[in-house]
Enzyme design. Sequence first.
Site: not given
Length: 461
Positions: A158, A279, A285, A292
């Site tokens: 979980h 970024s 970043k 992804e």
Amino acid sequence: MSDKKLWSGRFSQPTDAFVEAFTASVEFDRRLYRYDIAGSIAHARMLARAGILSEQERDAIVNGLTKIQQRIEADGFEWSVKLEDVHMNIESALTDEIGYAGKKLHTGRSRNDQVATDIRLWLRDEIVEIRQGVLKLQHALLDIALKEADTIMPGFTHLQTAQPITFGHHMMAWFEMLERDRERLADCSRRMNVMPLGAAALAGTSYPIDRHYSARLLGFERPSENSLDSVSDRDFAIEFSAAAALIMMHLSRMSEELIIWSSAQFAFIELSDSFCTGSSIMPQKKNPDVPELIRGKSGRIFGHLISLLTLMKGQPLAYNKDNQEDKEPLFDSVDNVKGSLRIFADMIPAISCRRDNMRTAATKGFATATDLADYLVRQGTPFRDAHEIVGRAVSHCVEKACELSDLSLQELQAFSPEIGKEVFEILTLEGSVAARNHVGGTAPDQVRAAIERARVRLSEQ
Ligand code: ARG
């Protein structure tokens, strides 16, 4: 090159230009040229062996097709939409090249069995490459698993801290998923390796063909049993797409974990700069773009599976033009699965583990609570009672904002007089993982043994 349609005899009006473009597949199925030519060469050899073509005709066809292949590979072949697909483009070029004998190549076959053969031949090769891609990634996982066999991290259920595990054990879980993927591909390839050629349009042919011979030439296990089935079913493509979807599902889950682990909040790993991007606005970043994107790509591969199932479901026997729509999803699945595997295999060895952070995370969240319960069971407490006792101890710790191992022996004994001072051994992370010492458990020695067995398994194939 002549653009005359090979089926124009029956027609008195030219095809509407838009219809011509709309129905053509050459823009994408030209990719099958090598397999189309291999199929044609085998077919011509078989026809000559059966006395349907002369040896001279056979040689002219084989030489002509070989030249065409060279021309295609040298980018000197002009593909024509008017000739609809890869099959008619090549056949027409053959007749341009060698004349009369070229017109005999299509004896005893149809584009229906031809295309069914081409895709199988192509996919069979692609599966070999994809399986190699999976294997390469598996080796990368074995290497990192061995390096990190003793590295402790929290294991989750979980996404809540559950029990301590080792990073090596986690990598071996990924390995196992991929092992099933590789088996699935082999299994699907075996079932696919049956030759449709000779089914002709749908009913077979009236020529005395020798299908066993052409099957041998093309490396098929055997000729297919039923001509209607051979030209119409694409279940092999669906099976492959399902295997591809499962691979992407696995890669997507792995990507998700890499993304979570490389976040500032987890900081379990650092991905190499070569697999991240920055970024344009936020200077700090470093985004895990590659995992992804792979997670994102899983969507289109699942989509291709559904496309093919839907493509097939309403088709009466035998061939229908619907089947032309099988190629683009298949091509796209193959390309993206291959690309994703390749990138993953390079990305894994370049991961750096932030072992201290993993360890610190495992000390939080009562990861050894089950160990304490198991300890009480060994002291003679029934498991249900032990569970209850530890639950109360945890709740006490939550109130005090501390961990179980921060409690004194006296405090612990308030929950159960069975607790002795050896409990502090039990509450260590190392003790916890080492205790799971059986086949499939997370104990570092078991992880190393699993790696060893896996290496043997891979080397035996
Ligand atoms: N381009 C077609 C396909 O991909 C080849 C077979 C066409 N056969 C036919 N009877 N129209 O399925």
